[in-house]
Design a protein around this motif. Sequence first.
Motif, short mmCIF file in Angstrom:
data_model
loop_
_atom_site.label_atom_id
_atom_site.label_comp_id
_atom_site.label_asym_id
_atom_site.label_seq_id
_atom_site.Cartn_x
_atom_site.Cartn_y
_atom_site.Cartn_z
N ALA A 1 -5.89 18.26 0.37
CA ALA A 1 -6.33 17.23 -0.80
C ALA A 1 -5.78 16.06 -0.55
CB ALA A 1 -5.82 18.01 -2.22
N GLN A 2 -6.62 14.89 -1.17
CA GLN A 2 -6.10 13.66 -0.76
C GLN A 2 -7.12 12.67 -1.72
OE1 GLN A 2 -7.36 12.57 2.95
NE2 GLN A 2 -5.87 10.71 3.31
N ALA A 3 -6.38 11.72 -2.35
CA ALA A 3 -6.98 10.92 -3.42
C ALA A 3 -7.95 9.96 -2.68
CB ALA A 3 -5.99 10.07 -3.85
N ASP B 1 0.06 -2.75 -4.79
CA ASP B 1 0.42 -3.94 -6.03
C ASP B 1 0.90 -3.24 -7.08
OD1 ASP B 1 -2.05 -2.52 -6.03
OD2 ASP B 1 -3.30 -3.96 -7.09
N ILE B 2 0.80 -1.86 -7.35
CA ILE B 2 1.29 -1.16 -8.68
C ILE B 2 2.25 -0.33 -8.43
CG2 ILE B 2 -0.63 -1.82 -10.09
CD1 ILE B 2 -1.52 1.02 -9.52
N ALA B 3 3.00 -0.31 -6.97
CA ALA B 3 3.48 0.78 -6.64
C ALA B 3 5.07 0.70 -7.19
CB ALA B 3 4.07 0.83 -4.96
N PRO C 1 -1.69 8.88 -0.60
CA PRO C 1 -2.35 7.75 0.15
C PRO C 1 -1.20 7.19 1.00
CG PRO C 1 -2.11 7.32 -2.16
CD PRO C 1 -1.68 8.65 -2.25
N ILE C 2 -1.63 6.57 2.11
CA ILE C 2 -0.66 5.88 3.02
C ILE C 2 -1.00 4.42 3.25
CG2 ILE C 2 0.15 8.11 4.39
CD1 ILE C 2 -2.07 7.82 6.11
N SER C 3 -0.17 3.62 3.38
CA SER C 3 -0.36 2.06 3.74
C SER C 3 -0.78 1.88 5.15
CB SER C 3 0.82 1.45 3.30
OG SER C 3 1.04 1.58 2.02
N THR C 4 -1.87 2.33 5.69
CA THR C 4 -2.16 2.07 7.16
C THR C 4 -2.54 0.89 7.44
OG1 THR C 4 -4.54 2.82 6.24
CG2 THR C 4 -3.08 4.41 7.41
N ALA C 5 -2.72 0.05 6.45
CA ALA C 5 -3.12 -1.42 6.99
C ALA C 5 -1.83 -2.09 7.38
CB ALA C 5 -3.56 -2.22 5.64
P1 NAD Z 1 -6.44 0.76 -3.19
O1 NAD Z 1 -7.40 1.71 -3.13
O2 NAD Z 1 -4.99 1.16 -2.85
O3 NAD Z 1 -6.38 -0.25 -4.22
C1 NAD Z 1 -7.57 -0.94 -4.71
C2 NAD Z 1 -7.26 -1.42 -6.25
O4 NAD Z 1 -7.34 -0.35 -7.03
C3 NAD Z 1 -5.93 -1.84 -6.44
O5 NAD Z 1 -5.97 -2.94 -7.42
C4 NAD Z 1 -5.21 -0.66 -7.00
O6 NAD Z 1 -4.09 -1.11 -7.92
C5 NAD Z 1 -6.31 -0.05 -7.54
N1 NAD Z 1 -5.89 1.58 -7.57
C6 NAD Z 1 -5.92 2.31 -6.59
N2 NAD Z 1 -5.71 3.47 -6.94
C7 NAD Z 1 -5.09 3.52 -8.19
C8 NAD Z 1 -4.74 4.46 -9.17
N3 NAD Z 1 -4.44 5.77 -8.68
N4 NAD Z 1 -4.27 4.07 -10.29
C9 NAD Z 1 -4.43 2.70 -10.68
N5 NAD Z 1 -4.84 1.88 -10.03
C10 NAD Z 1 -5.36 2.19 -8.62
O7 NAD Z 1 -7.24 -0.10 -1.96
P2 NAD Z 1 -6.48 -1.31 -0.84
O8 NAD Z 1 -5.65 -2.20 -1.62
O9 NAD Z 1 -7.83 -1.91 -0.24
O10 NAD Z 1 -5.42 -0.69 0.14
C11 NAD Z 1 -4.17 -0.47 0.09
C12 NAD Z 1 -3.68 0.21 1.32
O11 NAD Z 1 -4.12 1.70 1.08
C13 NAD Z 1 -3.98 -0.35 2.58
O12 NAD Z 1 -2.71 -0.08 3.45
C14 NAD Z 1 -5.05 0.75 3.07
O13 NAD Z 1 -4.92 0.91 4.29
C15 NAD Z 1 -4.68 2.01 2.45
N6 NAD Z 1 -5.74 3.01 2.08
C16 NAD Z 1 -5.25 4.22 2.39
C17 NAD Z 1 -6.11 5.21 2.12
C18 NAD Z 1 -5.52 6.64 2.27
O14 NAD Z 1 -4.62 7.09 2.53
N7 NAD Z 1 -6.60 7.67 2.31
C19 NAD Z 1 -7.44 4.96 1.73
C20 NAD Z 1 -7.74 3.75 1.61
C21 NAD Z 1 -6.71 2.81 1.98
#
Ligand code: NAD
Length: 355
Positions: free
Chosen positions: A268-270, A277-279, A71-75
């Motif tokens: 393949a992408q999550a 927050d947990i990185a 995943p990427i931090s696009t925001a």
């Molecule tokens: P997020 O999915 O990253 O997180 C939402 C919540 O779920 C957070 O509390 C996080 O800790 C938890 N979470 C997510 N994946 C987890 C995992 N594998 N294990 C445990 N907990 C998990 O969504 P967000 O906070 O809205 O977005 C964060 C960043 O990710 C933003 O920069 C956004 O643009 C980006 N983003 C990227 C993708 C992608 O790369 N495909 C998709 C969605 C969001």
Amino acid sequence: MKLTLLPGDGIGPEITQATAQALQALAQRFALGLDLEWHEIGLAALERSGSTLPPGVEAAVRASEGVVLGPISTAIYPPREKGGINVSAALRISLDLYANLRPSRTREALPHYGRTEMDLVIVRENTEGFYSDRNMASGPGELMPVPGVALSLRKVTAEGSRRIVRAACELALRRRRKVTAVHKANVLKLTDGLFLEEARRVAREYEVEYEEQLVDSMAALLVRQADRYDVIVTTNMFGDILSDEAAELCGSLGLGGSLNAGDHHAVAQAAHGSAPDIAGQDRANPVSLLLSAGQLLEWLGRKHSAPAFGEAAAHLERQVDVLLANSDTRTGDLGGPLGTRAFTEALCLRLKEAP
Ligand code: NAD
């Protein structure tokens, strides 16, 4: 067979590392002959080379058989002219990855939050729809004609609709042969009207049960009666939102597998984001990316008529299930005691040794 690994931002490097270890364990056991090639993207690449998608990465991707993208931090990316390229969007468009396949299923002994069991796949159109940052050949699909007025364009094409419904019907033939087209044609009469018209036409060509459902009631039905559904096909943003809901209903967003597939390439992408927050805290659940990599292996197995890849994917799913069934071998988001690394070690052991 070469696979490209792009670790991404936030928890991306941790879960991509976990996925690489699992792929290596599977490659060893099933003699897959995998060659994993890493390339830096995202914020680390921006700092080093001025772009989140450095030149050369796309060529490496095209030269490989498949990609694992963290995943990427696009925001928090800067604008495109300052190097902030949304890698996920860029690959979906340039490789024409029109089908986003997002399975969700409940598992024995793992608490779920819906009223019924669930075993379905959301097939999401991936190249047009309401994603106005990428649905135009040139220029942005969002505009502000005067301050205080913002407009966004939603693109639906007949060909885009036909090919995504075809992908859904093909998948349904390998599953329980039921396809539900999700739409909002009562309001979006032209765009979703066109989507439905094409969906009906394509579905008639297949021996599948076909039905339609409005997107708002679909959100409720996923909670109330998810066991009615097999393959759900829909436009880009509806599919994005419903698939997060489905994954969370099955236990956690961290469980949602996701494959972006075209006719020639797959990534393949999550299903989740970079979880800043947990990185870096060893708290990420790697299952979403692991299952996505499993989907990639299954896709490669069908593409190359190589049954060992399908067997490896099935073995991965089974061993993930075994760990998730036991509350002592789950990660923290599921109430378990394991961190990312300990979960990965337990999984790799099973991948190598379990029958
Ligand atoms: P997020 O999915 O990253 O997180 C939402 C919540 O779920 C957070 O509390 C996080 O800790 C938890 N979470 C997510 N994946 C987890 C995992 N594998 N294990 C445990 N907990 C998990 O969504 P967000 O906070 O809205 O977005 C964060 C960043 O990710 C933003 O920069 C956004 O643009 C980006 N983003 C990227 C993708 C992608 O790369 N495909 C998709 C969605 C969001």
